[in-house]
Design a protein around this motif. Structure first.
Motif, PDB file in Angstrom:
ATOM      1  N   THR A 131       0.831  -1.201   0.000  1.00 31.51           N
ATOM      2  CA  THR A 131       0.000   0.000   0.000  1.00 31.51           C
ATOM      3  C   THR A 131       0.868   1.255   0.000  1.00 31.51           C
ATOM      4  O   THR A 131       0.631   2.188  -0.773  1.00 31.51           O
TER       5      THR A 131
ATOM      6  N   CYS B  39       0.961   4.054  -2.915  1.00 26.91           N
ATOM      7  CA  CYS B  39       0.657   5.462  -2.628  1.00 26.91           C
ATOM      8  C   CYS B  39       1.830   6.354  -3.031  1.00 26.91           C
ATOM      9  O   CYS B  39       1.631   7.431  -3.603  1.00 26.91           O
TER      10      CYS B  39
ATOM     11  N   PHE C  33      -7.041   7.164  -5.329  1.00 23.39           N
ATOM     12  CA  PHE C  33      -6.739   6.052  -4.429  1.00 23.39           C
ATOM     13  C   PHE C  33      -7.997   5.665  -3.662  1.00 23.39           C
ATOM     14  O   PHE C  33      -8.704   6.524  -3.134  1.00 23.39           O
TER      15      PHE C  33
ATOM     16  N   PRO D 189      -9.591   2.184  -1.079  1.00 24.08           N
ATOM     17  CA  PRO D 189      -9.637   0.780  -0.690  1.00 24.08           C
ATOM     18  C   PRO D 189     -10.625   0.087  -1.636  1.00 24.08           C
ATOM     19  O   PRO D 189     -11.709   0.628  -1.901  1.00 24.08           O
TER      20      PRO D 189
ATOM     21  N   ILE E  75      -5.995   3.511  -8.070  1.00 22.23           N
ATOM     22  CA  ILE E  75      -5.284   2.599  -7.173  1.00 22.23           C
ATOM     23  C   ILE E  75      -6.322   1.869  -6.336  1.00 22.23           C
ATOM     24  O   ILE E  75      -7.009   2.478  -5.514  1.00 22.23           O
TER      25      ILE E  75
ATOM     26  N   ASP F 112      -6.785  -0.530  -3.522  1.00 22.68           N
ATOM     27  CA  ASP F 112      -5.964  -1.081  -2.458  1.00 22.68           C
ATOM     28  C   ASP F 112      -6.626  -2.287  -1.809  1.00 22.68           C
ATOM     29  O   ASP F 112      -7.812  -2.248  -1.480  1.00 22.68           O
ATOM     30  N   ASP F 113      -5.843  -3.333  -1.630  1.00 25.95           N
ATOM     31  CA  ASP F 113      -6.293  -4.519  -0.905  1.00 25.95           C
ATOM     32  C   ASP F 113      -7.464  -5.229  -1.561  1.00 25.95           C
ATOM     33  O   ASP F 113      -8.478  -5.508  -0.914  1.00 25.95           O
TER      34      ASP F 113
ATOM     35  N   THR G  33      -3.312  -3.568  -5.293  1.00 27.69           N
ATOM     36  CA  THR G  33      -2.520  -4.297  -4.299  1.00 27.69           C
ATOM     37  C   THR G  33      -3.398  -5.416  -3.757  1.00 27.69           C
ATOM     38  O   THR G  33      -4.612  -5.258  -3.629  1.00 27.69           O
TER      39      THR G  33
END
Ligand code: ADP
Ligand code: MG
Length: 292
Positions: free
Chosen positions: A113, A117, A132, A134, A165, A167-168, A198
């Motif tokens: 992460t 970033c 960005f 989650p 992006i 994330d997770d 990610t």
């Protein structure tokens, strides 16, 4: 044409001031002020730099990137040389031209992460529009948009960002409806816009995300077609920092000092919870008001 005049014309074009660009030189010359053109060019350069900075501020604000997770706070020396090299290459932003995706895999705490970033911040410095989020949150927002029959609009708004992006991905178990909107998003961006993803899950576990083998294969196929894979094959940063502290504690006289949380850069929390769909920036037209 003098260098100053050429510069003035080019800058005025970028400011959308065509008349100023055309008229400055002849009028200054007619008024026997041609020596002042160099100064005028200087002033326009200042304006250009100021606009660049304001644009970056706007992009940063719209990106919702955690402010503290930058390259400056990221220790790239603990990465394998190949990975550090890949990240360095990506920072140039060339991959956006080919809508290449970036996939960061690795166990929790390995810095995926933070690295994603940091990359986002570097791209913004280069003037690119980044968003960005989650992954689970974006999926929820898209699902809500779909319920309101506003999914196409939500996707269009996301489309204004050159890089998304996520994330997770796969961190939260999804149901079929969630998998469905996620797949729509991937299909929508395929070969047009980049994704940085990610995940703690390797491809063989992605059926947990997309719920059925066909959808999983189709999703992986699209994502991987043009992609760079980053393998975070390193020890957990938190565990390592904690270990070092314990060691230092044991060596020094303060062996009984309680172990504190590993140090995190200040202000790493994303400051707000606004939903998606904030314009990264207008392409043309007058510069908007400076952000507070
Ligand atoms: P992951 O996303 O792989 O689970 P994170 O990026 O969230 O891991 O990293 C966990 C914590 O460790 C975060 O606070 C992050 O800032 C820090 N961290 C991880 N790798 C590094 C690094 N190479 N340099 C500095 N901080 C790091
Ligand atoms: Mg993470």
């Amino acid at each position: 044409m003098s260098a100053a005049t050429e510069r003035i014309r080019a800058l005025c074009r970028s400011f959308h001031l065509p008349t100023v660009g055309e008229e400055a030189e002849p009028r200054f010359v007619a008024a026997s002020q041609s020596a002042a053109l160099a100064t005028l060019a200087e002033v326009f350069e200042l304006e250009a730099e100021d606009r660049r900075q304001r644009r970056i501020t706007r992009l940063r604000y719209a990106s919702k990137l955690p402010p503290g997770k930058t390259a400056a706070t990221f220790d790239a020396t603990r990465l394998p040389p190949r990975l550090a090299h890949q990240l360095g290459e990506l920072a140039g932003g060339g991959f956006l031209e080919h809508s290449t995706n970036v996939l960061a895999f690795g166990l929790p705490g390995t810095g995926k992460t933070h690295a994603a970033c940091a990359l986002g911040h570097q791209l913004i410095e280069a003037g690119r529009a980044v968003y960005f989020t989650p992954a689970y949150r974006l999926v929820q927002e898209l699902l809500a948009a779909k319920r309101d029959l506003a999914l196409p609009r939500a996707l269009r708004k996301l489309d204004q960002f050159e890089v998304l992006i996520l994330d997770d991905l796969g961190y939260v178990q999804q149901d079929t409806a969630e998998a469905d909107v996620l797949f729509t998003l991937l299909a929508e961006r395929y070969e047009r816009r980049s994704l940085v993803i990610t995940s703690n899950l390797v491809f063989s576990q992605w059926e947990q995300i997309f719920r059925n083998p066909m959808a999983t294969a189709a999703a992986i196929d699209r994502i991987v077609h043009h992609s760079v894979i980053l393998e975070f094959d390193v020890a957990s940063y938190r565990t390592e920092v904690a270990k070092q502290r314990t060691q230092r504690g044991a060596e020094g006289s303060a062996a009984t000092r309680p172990m504190s949380r590993p140090q995190e850069p200040v202000g790493t929390k994303n400051q707000d919870d606004r939903s998606i769909v904030q314009e990264p920036e207008k392409k043309t037209g007058p510069e908007r008001k400076r952000q507070k």
